[in-house]
Design a protein around this motif. Structure first.
Motif, PDB file in Angstrom:
ATOM      1  N   GLU A   1       0.703  -1.371   0.062  1.00 49.82           N
ATOM      2  CA  GLU A   1       0.021   0.209   0.063  1.00 49.82           C
ATOM      3  C   GLU A   1       1.077   1.398  -0.147  1.00 49.82           C
ATOM      4  OE1 GLU A   1      -0.759  -2.605   2.164  1.00 49.82           O
ATOM      5  OE2 GLU A   1      -2.207  -3.169   1.108  1.00 49.82           O
ATOM      6  N   ARG A   2       2.223   1.343   0.593  1.00 50.60           N
ATOM      7  CA  ARG A   2       2.771   2.296   0.848  1.00 50.60           C
ATOM      8  C   ARG A   2       4.403   2.172   0.563  1.00 50.60           C
ATOM      9  NH1 ARG A   2      -1.300   2.355   4.040  1.00 50.60           N
ATOM     10  NH2 ARG A   2      -2.285   4.593   4.490  1.00 50.60           N
ATOM     11  N   SER A   3       5.130   3.035   0.084  1.00 46.79           N
ATOM     12  CA  SER A   3       6.432   2.781  -0.239  1.00 46.79           C
ATOM     13  C   SER A   3       7.219   4.124   0.005  1.00 46.79           C
ATOM     14  CB  SER A   3       6.688   2.434  -1.875  1.00 46.79           C
ATOM     15  OG  SER A   3       6.279   3.306  -2.552  1.00 46.79           O
ATOM     16  N   CYS A   4       8.474   4.079   0.279  1.00 41.25           N
ATOM     17  CA  CYS A   4       9.252   5.084   0.412  1.00 41.25           C
ATOM     18  C   CYS A   4      10.644   5.029   0.126  1.00 41.25           C
ATOM     19  CB  CYS A   4       9.293   5.560   1.858  1.00 41.25           C
ATOM     20  SG  CYS A   4       9.948   7.276   2.587  1.00 41.25           S
ATOM     21  N   ILE A   5      11.466   5.866  -0.589  1.00 43.37           N
ATOM     22  CA  ILE A   5      12.832   5.739  -1.063  1.00 43.37           C
ATOM     23  C   ILE A   5      13.722   6.631  -0.361  1.00 43.37           C
ATOM     24  CG2 ILE A   5      14.441   5.945  -2.823  1.00 43.37           C
ATOM     25  CD1 ILE A   5      12.856   5.208  -4.787  1.00 43.37           C
ATOM     26  N   PHE A   6      14.585   6.589   0.529  1.00 42.16           N
ATOM     27  CA  PHE A   6      15.507   7.303   1.303  1.00 42.16           C
ATOM     28  C   PHE A   6      17.116   7.248   0.651  1.00 42.16           C
ATOM     29  CE2 PHE A   6      12.741   5.070   4.388  1.00 42.16           C
ATOM     30  CZ  PHE A   6      12.211   6.206   5.141  1.00 42.16           C
ATOM     31  N   GLU A   7      17.496   8.513   0.846  1.00 40.70           N
ATOM     32  CA  GLU A   7      18.856   8.634   0.257  1.00 40.70           C
ATOM     33  C   GLU A   7      19.569   8.983   1.580  1.00 40.70           C
ATOM     34  OE1 GLU A   7      21.184  11.623  -2.709  1.00 40.70           O
ATOM     35  OE2 GLU A   7      19.565  12.424  -1.533  1.00 40.70           O
ATOM     36  N   LEU A   8      20.860   8.384   1.665  1.00 39.08           N
ATOM     37  CA  LEU A   8      21.881   8.475   2.626  1.00 39.08           C
ATOM     38  C   LEU A   8      22.651   9.754   2.544  1.00 39.08           C
ATOM     39  CD1 LEU A   8      23.383   7.167   5.159  1.00 39.08           C
ATOM     40  CD2 LEU A   8      24.771   6.020   3.423  1.00 39.08           C
TER      41      LEU A   8
ATOM     42  N   LEU B   1      19.312   9.484   6.867  1.00 40.35           N
ATOM     43  CA  LEU B   1      18.352   8.947   5.984  1.00 40.35           C
ATOM     44  C   LEU B   1      17.433  10.058   5.762  1.00 40.35           C
ATOM     45  CD1 LEU B   1      17.888   5.244   6.403  1.00 40.35           C
ATOM     46  CD2 LEU B   1      19.462   6.288   4.812  1.00 40.35           C
ATOM     47  N   GLU B   2      17.182  10.585   4.439  1.00 38.41           N
ATOM     48  CA  GLU B   2      16.046  11.667   4.008  1.00 38.41           C
ATOM     49  C   GLU B   2      15.290  11.057   3.094  1.00 38.41           C
ATOM     50  OE1 GLU B   2      18.335  15.076   3.319  1.00 38.41           O
ATOM     51  OE2 GLU B   2      19.032  15.450   5.274  1.00 38.41           O
ATOM     52  N   VAL B   3      14.053  11.477   3.019  1.00 42.59           N
ATOM     53  CA  VAL B   3      13.123  10.957   1.914  1.00 42.59           C
ATOM     54  C   VAL B   3      13.502  11.748   0.584  1.00 42.59           C
ATOM     55  CG1 VAL B   3      10.735  10.565   1.351  1.00 42.59           C
ATOM     56  CG2 VAL B   3      11.467  10.237   3.757  1.00 42.59           C
ATOM     57  N   LEU B   4      13.536  11.022  -0.477  1.00 42.23           N
ATOM     58  CA  LEU B   4      13.624  11.317  -1.958  1.00 42.23           C
ATOM     59  C   LEU B   4      12.155  11.324  -2.609  1.00 42.23           C
ATOM     60  CD1 LEU B   4      17.133  10.326  -3.201  1.00 42.23           C
ATOM     61  CD2 LEU B   4      16.443  12.455  -2.258  1.00 42.23           C
ATOM     62  N   ALA B   5      11.527  10.233  -2.361  1.00 45.64           N
ATOM     63  CA  ALA B   5      10.315   9.972  -2.907  1.00 45.64           C
ATOM     64  C   ALA B   5       9.463   9.101  -1.911  1.00 45.64           C
ATOM     65  CB  ALA B   5      10.410   9.438  -4.352  1.00 45.64           C
ATOM     66  N   HIS B   6       8.000   9.216  -2.196  1.00 47.64           N
ATOM     67  CA  HIS B   6       7.232   8.293  -1.409  1.00 47.64           C
ATOM     68  C   HIS B   6       5.858   8.164  -2.126  1.00 47.64           C
ATOM     69  CE1 HIS B   6       4.333  11.563  -0.183  1.00 47.64           C
ATOM     70  NE2 HIS B   6       5.691  12.363  -0.287  1.00 47.64           N
ATOM     71  N   TYR B   7       5.164   7.112  -1.585  1.00 46.06           N
ATOM     72  CA  TYR B   7       3.795   6.898  -2.182  1.00 46.06           C
ATOM     73  C   TYR B   7       3.063   6.330  -0.804  1.00 46.06           C
ATOM     74  CZ  TYR B   7      -0.043   4.748  -5.072  1.00 46.06           C
ATOM     75  OH  TYR B   7      -1.272   4.502  -5.271  1.00 46.06           O
ATOM     76  N   GLY B   8       1.617   7.108  -0.917  1.00 44.20           N
ATOM     77  CA  GLY B   8       0.837   6.610   0.043  1.00 44.20           C
ATOM     78  C   GLY B   8       1.153   7.157   1.586  1.00 44.20           C
TER      79      GLY B   8
ATOM     80  N   ASP C   1       1.855  10.456   4.326  1.00 46.91           N
ATOM     81  CA  ASP C   1       1.586  12.052   4.504  1.00 46.91           C
ATOM     82  C   ASP C   1       2.930  12.759   4.255  1.00 46.91           C
ATOM     83  OD1 ASP C   1       1.700  14.449   6.867  1.00 46.91           O
ATOM     84  OD2 ASP C   1      -0.370  14.100   5.913  1.00 46.91           O
ATOM     85  N   SER C   2       2.752  13.822   3.542  1.00 48.44           N
ATOM     86  CA  SER C   2       3.859  14.759   2.933  1.00 48.44           C
ATOM     87  C   SER C   2       4.365  15.533   4.231  1.00 48.44           C
ATOM     88  CB  SER C   2       3.231  15.714   1.928  1.00 48.44           C
ATOM     89  OG  SER C   2       2.925  14.918   0.577  1.00 48.44           O
ATOM     90  N   ASN C   3       3.531  15.860   5.011  1.00 50.24           N
ATOM     91  CA  ASN C   3       4.085  16.648   6.140  1.00 50.24           C
ATOM     92  C   ASN C   3       4.753  15.815   7.023  1.00 50.24           C
ATOM     93  OD1 ASN C   3       2.606  19.172   5.317  1.00 50.24           O
ATOM     94  ND2 ASN C   3       0.678  18.541   6.360  1.00 50.24           N
ATOM     95  N   LEU C   4       4.565  14.755   7.032  1.00 49.88           N
ATOM     96  CA  LEU C   4       5.295  13.642   7.903  1.00 49.88           C
ATOM     97  C   LEU C   4       6.544  13.526   7.303  1.00 49.88           C
ATOM     98  CD1 LEU C   4       5.578  11.682  10.432  1.00 49.88           C
ATOM     99  CD2 LEU C   4       4.446   9.955   8.844  1.00 49.88           C
ATOM    100  N   VAL C   5       6.330  13.250   6.042  1.00 51.25           N
ATOM    101  CA  VAL C   5       7.854  12.826   5.325  1.00 51.25           C
ATOM    102  C   VAL C   5       8.869  13.884   5.317  1.00 51.25           C
ATOM    103  CG1 VAL C   5       8.533  12.445   3.073  1.00 51.25           C
ATOM    104  CG2 VAL C   5       6.784  11.164   3.842  1.00 51.25           C
ATOM    105  N   ALA C   6       8.196  15.391   5.365  1.00 50.59           N
ATOM    106  CA  ALA C   6       9.146  16.481   5.077  1.00 50.59           C
ATOM    107  C   ALA C   6      10.051  16.795   6.351  1.00 50.59           C
ATOM    108  CB  ALA C   6       8.113  17.669   4.998  1.00 50.59           C
ATOM    109  N   GLN C   7       9.513  16.460   7.435  1.00 51.17           N
ATOM    110  CA  GLN C   7      10.242  16.387   8.757  1.00 51.17           C
ATOM    111  C   GLN C   7      10.715  15.239   9.223  1.00 51.17           C
ATOM    112  OE1 GLN C   7       7.470  17.975  11.536  1.00 51.17           O
ATOM    113  NE2 GLN C   7       6.114  16.072  11.457  1.00 51.17           N
ATOM    114  N   MET C   8      10.833  14.262   8.481  1.00 49.28           N
ATOM    115  CA  MET C   8      11.402  12.697   8.532  1.00 49.28           C
ATOM    116  C   MET C   8      13.128  12.700   8.400  1.00 49.28           C
ATOM    117  SD  MET C   8      10.626   9.186   7.157  1.00 49.28           S
ATOM    118  CE  MET C   8       8.989   9.820   6.765  1.00 49.28           C
TER     119      MET C   8
END
Length: 713
Positions: free
Chosen positions: A355-362, A369-376, A378-385
């Motif tokens: 249902e969901r996926s996420c790509i992290f860059e080191l 690790l910071e998020v480069l792209a995600h699916y499914g 929350d964008s606000n959660l991802v922005a501060q992750m």
């Protein structure tokens, strides 16, 4: 005749000894052997005895054929005995007056030999004829069986529907075995019953809906036991009466065989039963025939089942491969990293059933690790992750460099970024994290989140690993492109500046040489200095071209125009009116060859002005260039009277090297692996179709074109 017979009987011991000597035996001949029969025939020659005697040889010939003996060897042995007896008879009747007895005895011996040979051949031939007849019948029978099997196999592999295929198969079996009924049942392993699917003859009570439980009737017995059943008269066995009485016609002879697919595990497909109206014992050959048919049916049914099972898997695999191909194409055709990674996260979810996926860059410096792209997510959660290496499933996957899977770890792992999300954590149960690796260098990881309470399958993991590899390549390509682009821009600036400074230095040198030329009083020195100035200014013009164009290459016609302008200004005498033409040539020359080609063109134009057009006040100089089969060809035409070929061309057609200009051309072009040629030729004066042909001098150089590898966005 009687006295002759008595005489021969008296000589039997001697004749017997003769045969013993020939055969090499110490006693005999053995009763019933060819030698014994010959002796017996010589001593008792009457018609009744001869018939019995011939019968013995015929039987002996039959035995010989039955045992596989050789008839020619037998005839040869018989001839050996006859020759020995004939020799012995000549010794017995050697006295004068016994010639008539000798002739009669030898004639009788040869008569017996002829009769024996004929009897042997007849007996031997009778058996071989019988064998040949039986062999022909067997061959015909096997051919007929083979044709029947080919019919069954043909309909099994055709596009005919299954029921019609089974009906034809039942008909072929009934015709081949000459029986009245052949029935084919299929087994339903869920309901554990046999259902009639095909028959060639009368249908049982209930028609094609006739069913049997395991163990019921003879077909149920065969299905339950998994082995054949052969019964001479099925009506006499009470265990099979329920099925035997299901038909309006009584059937007695029975052969029933299971249809089993022997794969990795045996699987019961059904039962074939063959029945005749009369009691019958089916042969081993007939049983084998039905077993082969059962095998064909089993393979056909199993292939159909596997086709149905794999058809959906095949469509899914094709969809997966098409998606991976599309992602690979996007990676190869664009350097928009965010677009590529977004497609990867989306397709990884769809194809893996998550249902969901996420790509992290080191970030290797901060070990975060910071998020480069995600699916499914929350964008606000991802922005501060931000996740540290070693924290959460993603951090541990990056730390170990190995894929990791877990179920219901979000509630217990406080370092997980989903731990404090009340909307996502209750819906997500399993996670798969795969590191992004390029040449053992870890760039980050991709995580797939699913609501299923079980680990992803090996196929799903392999699919995610494929997407991880694609994502790693995309990130690495983006990094390499940025580094290459920056380095290329820096190199371009430096080389332009270098060419600009070289151009200025060459202009200074040309200015000094021009000043020296004006001060010199010697015409020869002024001419030599003028040529040197022309060469230096030609090089300066070339570097000026490289300072404003692509630093690593230049067009052929641009180089030629620069050189023509310099040569026209420096070398053309004021009393001459010369026309210069440069044809369009888009061929790109790499920087290594640009300066050499500029010097070569300069020398060819200089030679055309100084030598070719020396005695003319007007003329035309044409410069042409093109690429042909990997070779650069540059020509300078002039309408002058031409050079003295005897002084500049050797016996092989090569320039002799006389004259500084020609020597420079020859040595410069050899540095590029090329050749120089000079010739006279009738060429059109202009590009028009009706342009007149004019005798012109052609100076031509050709050298291999070596292109550099270009990096394109």
């Amino acid at each position: 005749m009687g006295n002759d017979q008595e005489s021969l009987q008296l000589q039997l011991p001697r004749l017997q000894a003769c045969l013993q000597h020939v055969s090499g035996e110490s006693h005999g001949p053995e009763e019933g052997s060819d030698a014994w029969l010959l002796l017996n025939g010589l001593s008792a020659a009457d018609e009744l005895h001869e018939e019995t005697w011939i019968a013995h040889f015929e039987q002996s010939g039959r035995w010989l054929a039955e045992q596989g003996g050789r008839l020619d060897s037998r005839i040869s042995s018989l001839q050996l005995y006859v020759d020995a007896l004939s020799t012995e008879l000549q010794a017995i009747y050697a006295e004068p007056g016994q010639a008539a007895q000798l002739i009669k005895a030898v004639g009788l011996l040869h008569h017996l030999q002829s009769q024996a040979a004929i009897a042997l051949i007849q007996g031997y031939q009778s058996v071989t004829d019988q064998y040949r007849l039986e062999s022909n019948l067997t061959t015909q029978h096997l051919e007929q069986r083979l044709m029947a099997l080919q019919r069954v196999n043909g309909v099994s592999n055709s596009a005919i529907d299954l029921d019609q295929t089974l009906e034809i198969t039942a008909q072929v079996i009934a015709e081949e075995l000459h029986v009245e009924l052949c029935s084919i049942f299929f087994y339903d392993d869920l309901q554990r019953v046999l259902t009639l699917r095909a028959t060639n003859g009368p249908r049982p009570l209930g028609g094609m809906h006739f069913t049997l439980r395991l163990g019921e009737g003879y077909s149920g017995w065969v299905a339950d036991k998994g082995r054949p059943l052969i019964v001479n008269d099925a009506l006499t066995d009470a265990n099979f009466s329920s099925e035997a009485h299901a038909y309006h016609t009584d059937f007695r002879g029975l052969m029933a065989l299971p249809i089993i697919f022997f794969g990795s595990a045996e699987r019961l497909i059904g039962v074939i039963s063959v029945q005749s109206s009369e009691a019958r014992d089916f042969t081993r050959d007939e049983i084998s025939f039905v077993e082969v048919v059962a095998g064909i049916i089993a393979i056909n049914i199993e292939n159909g089942r596997l086709y149905e099972q794999t058809d959906e898997q095949l469509r899914r695999k094709v969809h997966e491969l098409a998606t991976i191909h599309r992602v690979s194409y996007i990676i190869a055709s664009t350097l928009n990293l965010s677009e590529v990674l977004q497609i990867i996260t989306t397709q990884a979810v769809h194809l893996s059933g998550a249902e969901r996926s996420c790509i992290f860059e080191l970030d290797p410096d901060r070990q975060r690790l910071e998020v480069l792209a995600h699916y499914g997510l929350d964008s606000n959660l991802v922005a501060q992750m931000q996740i540290g290496v070693g924290q959460c499933c993603a951090g541990r996957s990056v730390q170990t460099g190995r894929p990791s899977m877990a179920v219901d770890c979000f509630q217990t792992d406080e370092t997980c970024f989903l731990h404090n999300d009340p909307f996502v954590s209750p819906e997500i149960h399993s996670v798969l994290c795969v590191p992004l690796k390029v040449k053992d260098k870890i760039l980050g990881c991709i995580c797939i989140y699913s609501s299923h309470r079980h680990l992803l399958s090996s196929e799903q993991m392999q699919l995610v690993i494929t997407f991880a590899n694609e994502a790693a390549i995309a990130i690495e390509n983006a990094r390499l492109y940025e580094e290459t682009r920056h380095a290329s821009e820096l190199k371009s600036v430096l080389l332009r500046e270098l060419n600009h400074r070289v151009k200025n230095n060459l202009a200074t040198v040309a200015g000094i040489l021009s000043l020296q030329r004006r001060r010199s009083k010697s015409p020869d020195i002024r001419s030599t200095l003028a040529e040197s100035v022309n060469r230096v200014q030609g090089l300066a013009a070339t570097h000026d071209l490289l300072a404003h164009e692509d630093v690593s290459e230049a067009r052929m016609d641009d180089i030629a125009r620069k050189i023509v302008g310099v040569a026209n200004a420096n070398l053309c005498p004021p009393d001459k009116y010369l026309t210069f033409r440069v044809d369009t040539s888009p061929t790109i020359i790499p920087s290594r060859s640009v300066t050499v080609l500029a010097l070569v063109i300069n020398e060819m134009i200089s030679n055309a002005i100084k030598h070719g057009l020396a005695k003319k006040s007007t003329g035309t100089i044409t410069v042409k260039g093109w690429e042909e089969e990997g070779m650069v060809i540059m020509q300078v035409w002039d309408t002058g009277s031409g050079p003295d070929f005897e002084s500049i061309v050797d016996e092989q057609g090569e320039t002799s090297g006389e004259g500084l200009g020609l020597s420079l051309i020859k040595h410069l072009i050899s540095d590029l692996g090329g050749k120089f040629a000079l010739r006279r030729e009738a060429l059109p004066l202009g590009d028009e179709a009706d342009a007149p042909l004019v005798e012109q001098t052609v100076a031509e150089v050709r050298f291999p074109l070596v292109r550099r590898n270009r990096i394109s966005a």
